[in-house]
Design an enzyme around this catalytic site. Structure first.
Site, PDB file in Angstrom:
ATOM      1  N   ASP A 171      -2.176   2.065  -2.315  1.00  0.00           N
ATOM      2  CA  ASP A 171      -1.602   1.246  -1.240  1.00  0.00           C
ATOM      3  C   ASP A 171      -2.583   0.171  -0.749  1.00  0.00           C
ATOM      4  OD1 ASP A 171       0.387   3.088  -1.458  1.00  0.00           O
ATOM      5  OD2 ASP A 171       0.462   3.601   0.674  1.00  0.00           O
ATOM      6  N   HIS A 222       5.082  -2.755   0.192  1.00  0.00           N
ATOM      7  CA  HIS A 222       4.381  -2.012   1.249  1.00  0.00           C
ATOM      8  C   HIS A 222       4.306  -2.860   2.517  1.00  0.00           C
ATOM      9  CE1 HIS A 222       1.985   1.178   2.843  1.00  0.00           C
ATOM     10  NE2 HIS A 222       0.839   0.537   2.822  1.00  0.00           N
ATOM     11  N   HIS A 226       1.675  -5.258   7.243  1.00  0.00           N
ATOM     12  CA  HIS A 226       0.992  -3.969   7.375  1.00  0.00           C
ATOM     13  C   HIS A 226       0.424  -3.770   8.777  1.00  0.00           C
ATOM     14  CE1 HIS A 226      -1.403  -0.420   6.437  1.00  0.00           C
ATOM     15  NE2 HIS A 226      -0.721  -0.328   5.321  1.00  0.00           N
ATOM     16  N   HIS A 314      -5.721   4.541  -1.975  1.00  0.00           N
ATOM     17  CA  HIS A 314      -5.760   3.175  -1.440  1.00  0.00           C
ATOM     18  C   HIS A 314      -6.695   2.287  -2.260  1.00  0.00           C
ATOM     19  CE1 HIS A 314      -4.061   5.365   1.967  1.00  0.00           C
ATOM     20  NE2 HIS A 314      -3.602   4.211   2.395  1.00  0.00           N
TER      21      HIS A 314
HETATM   22 ZN   LIG Z   1      -0.791   1.187   3.919  1.00  0.00          ZN
END
Ligand SMILES: [Zn+2]
Length: 362
Positions: A171, A222, A226, A314
Site C-alpha cells: 500500500d 487506494h 490518503h 507498505h
Molecule cells: Zn494506506
C-alpha cells in the site's frame, strides 16, 4: 487496536453506570478486570480452547454486571454471553469482541430501566437514553474501522484456504525506487504482488506504475489523497478520481479498492458495488510501516500466514514522496523464502480471488 480501545471504553462505561446505580463496588471492579483481560487476550488466541476461555472471561464480566441479588440470572447471563461471543467469533472473526462489548453496554442500559423507586427509575431511563447513541457510535466506529468487520458492506479479507496461494499486497505507493526494488525482489523469486496506489502519487510517478503493470504485478485503488477522514464524505469522489488517474497513466481501471486504514462506510460499499469493484482489506499484517527490524518483520508475517492469506505490507507511507522502506526491502526476501518453505506461492489478488483485476472501463 482501535477495536480494543472501543471495547475497553464500552466496558468502562458499563462499569461506571453500574457504580452510579447499585452495583457493589467489588463486583464492578472485578467485572472491569475480567472484561479488560478478555479484551487484551482475545486478539492473541487462535484456537477454540483459547477462544472459549476468553469468551468465558468476558461472560463473567457480563454476569458480574447483572443484578447482584439474582445469582441464577447472573450465572445464566455469563454463560449466554460466553456462548454468544463464541458464535460471533465464528461468524465475524475479529469484529466479534467489539460487537459483544457494544451489547454489554446495551445490557447495562437495559439494567438501568428496571429500578424499583420511581424517581430513581426516571434517572435510570434518562441514563439509558444517553447510552443508546453511545452504543450506536461504538458499533459505527468499529464497523467503519475494522478491516474484518463487514456489517458496513461486503469486503474480502481472505482468499480460499484450500489452495496453496497467498497475496502479498503493498500500500501507499508508488514510492520511486523502493517500489521498483520490491517489485524486482518479487520477480526474482518468481512471485507477483498487488500494489494499492495513491491517486495523487500516481500522477507524480506514472513511470513506476507502468513498470509494475509491465512486470505482471497488479495495481489497485487506494484513494486519491490518503487522508485520515476522507472516507466520511458520502459521495467519496476520491474513488473515481483515482480510477481516472490510473487509467490516464496505464489505460487500466482497477477492480480492487483498499480503503486507507481499512476505514469504510456503507456509502463507499455502494459506490464500489455500482462500479463492479470490490473492497479488499487484509487478515495478516505486522505493522511493517513502523517495524525497524527486518528479521522480526519477516518472522511475524510468517508466523501468521496461511493458505489464502491476504498480507498487508507498505511500499510507501501515506503516499508521501521518498518514504524509506529499506526494512521491508530487507525483509521481503526472507518472507518469500519462508513462504516457499511452507509451500505457499504468492500471487496477485485477481489470481487468489479468481476474478478480473481490471474493469472493462472506468
Ligand atoms: Zn494506506
Amino acid at each position: 487496536m482501535q477495536g480494543a480501545a472501543t471495547s475497553a471504553g464500552a466496558v468502562a462505561v458499563a462499569i461506571a453506570v453500574r457504580r452510579l446505580t447499585r452495583a457493589r463496588a467489588g463486583d464492578a471492579v472485578l467485572a472491569g478486570v475480567c472484561g479488560l483481560l478478555a479484551i487484551l487476550l482475545y486478539p492473541w488466541v487462535s484456537d477454540l480452547a483459547g477462544a472459549t476461555g476468553t469468551s468465558l472471561l468476558f461472560g463473567v464480566a457480563v454476569g458480574l454486571l447483572l443484578p447482584p441479588e439474582r445469582l441464577a440470572r447472573s450465572l445464566g447471563g455469563s454463560l449466554l454471553a460466553a456462548i454468544g461471543l463464541l458464535g460471533l467469533r465464528a461468524w465475524l472473526g475479529e469484529g466479534a469482541l467489539e460487537l459483544a462489548s457494544g451489547t454489554l453496554v446495551l445490557v447495562a442500559a437495559g439494567e438501568l430501566g428496571t429500578g424499583e423507586a420511581t424517581g430513581e427509575r426516571a434517572a435510570r431511563v434518562g441514563l439509558a437514553v444517553l447510552l443508546l447513541p453511545l452504543m450506536l457510535l461504538s458499533f459505527g466506529w468499529v464497523g467503519a474501522n475494522s478491516a474484518q468487520a463487514s456489517w458496513f458492506g461486503a469486503l474480502v479479507s481472505d482468499g480460499p484456504r484450500d489452495q496453496p496461494y497467498v497475496a502479498l499486497t503493498f500500500d501507499d505507493g508508488p514510492n520511486g525506487d523502493d517500489t521498483l526494488r520490491l517489485a524486482a525482489i518479487l520477480a526474482a523469486h518468481d512471485a507477483r504482488g498487488t500494489f494499492f496506489v495513491v491517486g495523487r502519487t500516481v500522477e507524480e510517478q506514472p513511470e513506476v506504475v507502468r513498470t509494475l503493470i509491465e512486470d505482471g504485478d497488479l495495481v489497485g485503488n487506494h484513494s486519491y489523497e490518503h487522508t485520515r477522514w476522507g472516507y466520511l464524505d458520502p459521495r467519496y469522489p476520491e474513488l473515481d478520481r483515482t480510477e481516472a488517474a490510473i487509467e490516464r497513466v496505464t489505460g487500466r481501471c482497477p477492480t480492487y479498492y483498499r480503503p486507507p486504514h481499512g476505514a469504510h462506510t456503507p456509502f463507499i460499499s455502494r459506490l464500489l458495488r455500482d462500479r463492479g469493484m470490490h473492497m479488499v482489506t487484509w487478515e495478516v499484517q505486522a505493522n511493517d510501516w513502523k517495524e525497524t527490524d527486518a528479521a522480526r518483520l519477516a518472522r511475524s508475517i510468517l508466523d501468521q500466514v496461511h493458505p489464502g492469506a491476504i498480507v498487508l505490507l507498505h511500499d510507501g507511507i501515506d503516499g508521501l514522496p521518498g518514504a524509506d522502506r529499506s526494512v521491508l526491502i530487507d525483509a521481503l526476501p526472507l518472507i518469500l523464502d519462508g513462504l516457499r518453505e511452507r509451500g505457499l506461492q504468492p500471487v496477485t489478488l485477481d489470481r487468489l480471488l479468481g476474478g478480473p483485476g481490471y474493469l472493462d472501463h472506468c
